[in-house]
Design a protein around this motif. Structure first.
Motif, PDB file in Angstrom:
ATOM      1  N   LEU A  56       0.824  -1.212   0.000  1.00 27.72           N
ATOM      2  CA  LEU A  56       0.000   0.000   0.000  1.00 27.72           C
ATOM      3  C   LEU A  56       0.856   1.260   0.000  1.00 27.72           C
ATOM      4  O   LEU A  56       1.885   1.334   0.676  1.00 27.72           O
ATOM      5  N   ARG A  57       0.408   2.245  -0.762  1.00 26.00           N
ATOM      6  CA  ARG A  57       1.084   3.537  -0.802  1.00 26.00           C
ATOM      7  C   ARG A  57       0.580   4.394   0.365  1.00 26.00           C
ATOM      8  O   ARG A  57      -0.612   4.674   0.469  1.00 26.00           O
ATOM      9  N   VAL A  58       1.497   4.823   1.204  1.00 25.20           N
ATOM     10  CA  VAL A  58       1.132   5.568   2.414  1.00 25.20           C
ATOM     11  C   VAL A  58       0.351   6.835   2.065  1.00 25.20           C
ATOM     12  O   VAL A  58      -0.691   7.128   2.649  1.00 25.20           O
ATOM     13  N   SER A  59       0.848   7.595   1.095  1.00 24.03           N
ATOM     14  CA  SER A  59       0.211   8.870   0.758  1.00 24.03           C
ATOM     15  C   SER A  59      -1.167   8.686   0.142  1.00 24.03           C
ATOM     16  O   SER A  59      -2.046   9.541   0.308  1.00 24.03           O
ATOM     17  N   GLN A  60      -1.373   7.597  -0.575  1.00 26.42           N
ATOM     18  CA  GLN A  60      -2.706   7.349  -1.116  1.00 26.42           C
ATOM     19  C   GLN A  60      -3.703   7.058  -0.006  1.00 26.42           C
ATOM     20  O   GLN A  60      -4.839   7.543  -0.033  1.00 26.42           O
ATOM     21  N   MET A  61      -3.283   6.277   0.975  1.00 29.62           N
ATOM     22  CA  MET A  61      -4.176   5.976   2.095  1.00 29.62           C
ATOM     23  C   MET A  61      -4.524   7.247   2.854  1.00 29.62           C
ATOM     24  O   MET A  61      -5.691   7.497   3.181  1.00 29.62           O
ATOM     25  N   LEU A  62      -3.522   8.060   3.129  1.00 34.26           N
ATOM     26  CA  LEU A  62      -3.763   9.303   3.857  1.00 34.26           C
ATOM     27  C   LEU A  62      -4.606  10.265   3.035  1.00 34.26           C
ATOM     28  O   LEU A  62      -5.475  10.962   3.569  1.00 34.26           O
ATOM     29  N   SER A  63      -4.382  10.303   1.726  1.00 30.83           N
ATOM     30  CA  SER A  63      -5.159  11.178   0.852  1.00 30.83           C
ATOM     31  C   SER A  63      -6.637  10.805   0.874  1.00 30.83           C
ATOM     32  O   SER A  63      -7.511  11.685   0.918  1.00 30.83           O
ATOM     33  N   ALA A  64      -6.925   9.504   0.838  1.00 35.98           N
ATOM     34  CA  ALA A  64      -8.317   9.051   0.884  1.00 35.98           C
ATOM     35  C   ALA A  64      -8.975   9.477   2.189  1.00 35.98           C
ATOM     36  O   ALA A  64     -10.141   9.899   2.206  1.00 35.98           O
ATOM     37  N   VAL A  65      -8.230   9.405   3.286  1.00 35.40           N
ATOM     38  CA  VAL A  65      -8.754   9.829   4.585  1.00 35.40           C
ATOM     39  C   VAL A  65      -9.053  11.326   4.575  1.00 35.40           C
ATOM     40  O   VAL A  65     -10.109  11.769   5.066  1.00 35.40           O
ATOM     41  N   LEU A  66      -8.152  12.129   3.986  1.00 35.30           N
ATOM     42  CA  LEU A  66      -8.351  13.582   3.944  1.00 35.30           C
ATOM     43  C   LEU A  66      -9.599  13.946   3.149  1.00 35.30           C
ATOM     44  O   LEU A  66     -10.359  14.842   3.545  1.00 35.30           O
ATOM     45  N   VAL A  67      -9.795  13.289   2.023  1.00 33.32           N
ATOM     46  CA  VAL A  67     -10.988  13.561   1.215  1.00 33.32           C
ATOM     47  C   VAL A  67     -12.246  13.246   2.002  1.00 33.32           C
ATOM     48  O   VAL A  67     -13.203  14.039   2.032  1.00 33.32           O
ATOM     49  N   LEU A  68     -12.272  12.108   2.660  1.00 34.84           N
ATOM     50  CA  LEU A  68     -13.438  11.709   3.445  1.00 34.84           C
ATOM     51  C   LEU A  68     -13.691  12.688   4.587  1.00 34.84           C
ATOM     52  O   LEU A  68     -14.825  13.123   4.809  1.00 34.84           O
ATOM     53  N   VAL A  69     -12.625  13.056   5.290  1.00 36.59           N
ATOM     54  CA  VAL A  69     -12.759  14.002   6.403  1.00 36.59           C
ATOM     55  C   VAL A  69     -13.260  15.346   5.894  1.00 36.59           C
ATOM     56  O   VAL A  69     -14.145  15.970   6.505  1.00 36.59           O
ATOM     57  N   GLY A  70     -12.708  15.830   4.770  1.00 34.79           N
ATOM     58  CA  GLY A  70     -13.138  17.108   4.217  1.00 34.79           C
ATOM     59  C   GLY A  70     -14.607  17.113   3.850  1.00 34.79           C
ATOM     60  O   GLY A  70     -15.330  18.078   4.128  1.00 34.79           O
ATOM     61  N   LEU A  71     -15.077  16.040   3.227  1.00 34.43           N
ATOM     62  CA  LEU A  71     -16.489  15.945   2.842  1.00 34.43           C
ATOM     63  C   LEU A  71     -17.392  15.940   4.072  1.00 34.43           C
ATOM     64  O   LEU A  71     -18.417  16.641   4.114  1.00 34.43           O
ATOM     65  N   VAL A  72     -17.018  15.153   5.076  1.00 33.91           N
ATOM     66  CA  VAL A  72     -17.823  15.072   6.300  1.00 33.91           C
ATOM     67  C   VAL A  72     -17.871  16.431   6.999  1.00 33.91           C
ATOM     68  O   VAL A  72     -18.944  16.881   7.445  1.00 33.91           O
ATOM     69  N   LEU A  73     -16.734  17.109   7.076  1.00 31.53           N
ATOM     70  CA  LEU A  73     -16.679  18.395   7.770  1.00 31.53           C
ATOM     71  C   LEU A  73     -17.516  19.454   7.057  1.00 31.53           C
ATOM     72  O   LEU A  73     -18.168  20.283   7.709  1.00 31.53           O
ATOM     73  N   ILE A  74     -17.496  19.441   5.729  1.00 33.66           N
ATOM     74  CA  ILE A  74     -18.314  20.413   4.987  1.00 33.66           C
ATOM     75  C   ILE A  74     -19.803  20.154   5.232  1.00 33.66           C
ATOM     76  O   ILE A  74     -20.593  21.083   5.431  1.00 33.66           O
TER      77      ILE A  74
END
Length: 264
Positions: free
Chosen positions: A235-253
């Motif tokens: 697994l690519r570390v940055s891809q996993m973290l990027s997916a988390v950021l997108v999900l968090v951003g959507l939830v927060l909005i």
């Protein structure tokens, strides 16, 4: 014969040599990007009636921690190498930093700083995010000079200027310029924020949330093209973290739009 000579024409990592001291292009791009980010934050801070002293002090605290965070993140995920070469751990000037390490460090600094200054962390994030995106776009050109953050081998790069093609000739092959894709993506994100943040009546934190979604999506795509990703198993570390950021951003909005007030 021309193809064989291309590696010798690569740009030097050092922009200026002053006796024993070397000023690297990577450092110049990062420093210039940080200076512009600071200037933009001062302007937006004044509009939001945030003291220039607070904006300045936050910048002073953030810079060293961002550098340490970038290097620490990279070293942790490359520990197999650095455990055998401990003298190279602090050699950030030769490349080997991770933007996610910087962002994590900066986020921590912002929350701690705002706690002691009795400020809203989301306000500080909103005023700094545009500049951070621009600084990221500029910093990727440091990767270009260092010949890192590239993708798979390709047969040619005729769609690029010749000087860029030469720099992307690495280890005997042309490499996909993923640094360029991310730089352009960040510039577009920066332009969108600067164009719309005062026109769409965004609520507190929504510039930051947009950044999480935009950069998370951009990095997820670009990271999939790279050949030098930090890995955990397959697994690519940055891809996993990027997916988390997108999900968090959507939830927060979504949460932000449902609430009339937000204390953070």
């Amino acid at each position: 014969m021309q193809e064989i000579s291309l590696p010798s024409l690569a740009l030097s990592k050092i922009a200026l040599q002053l006796g024993p001291f070397a000023i690297h292009w990577y450092a110049i791009f990062i420093t210039l990007g940080g200076a512009i980010a600071f200037w933009l934050a001062l302007r937006e801070g004044a509009r939001k009636k945030i003291s220039s002293d607070d904006v300045t002090d936050l910048m002073i605290w953030s810079v060293p921690f961002a550098l340490v965070g970038a290097r620490a993140y990279y070293v942790i995920f490359q520990w197999g190498y650095y455990s055998q070469h401990p003298d190279q751990i602090i050699a950030l000037w030769d490349g080997g930093g991770a933007i996610y390490g910087s962002l994590i460090a900066i986020a921590i600094v912002i929350f701690v700083f705002c706690y002691y200054r009795v400020l809203r962390p989301l306000d500080m994030m909103d005023i700094y995010i545009p500049g951070i995106m621009l600084a990221q776009a500029m910093g990727r050109w440091g990767n270009f000079v260092n010949q890192e953050a590239y993708g798979r081998a390709v047969s040619n790069l005729n769609w690029l200027p010749r000087w860029m093609q030469k720099q992307m000739y690495i280890d005997g092959a042309y490499r996909l310029p993923t640094f360029l894709f991310e730089s352009i993506g960040n510039l577009i994100g920066f332009a969108l924020i600067m164009l719309f943040r005062h026109r769409l009546h965004l609520k507190r934190g929504e510039v930051f949330f947009f950044y999480l979604i935009w950069y998370g999506s951009l990095r997820f795509i670009v990271e999939g093209m790279r050949t030098d990703s930090l890995m955990i198993g397959p697994l690519r570390v940055s891809q996993m973290l990027s997916a988390v950021l997108v999900l968090v951003g959507l939830v927060l909005i979504i949460v932000r739009r449902k609430r009339k007030t937000l204390k953070v």
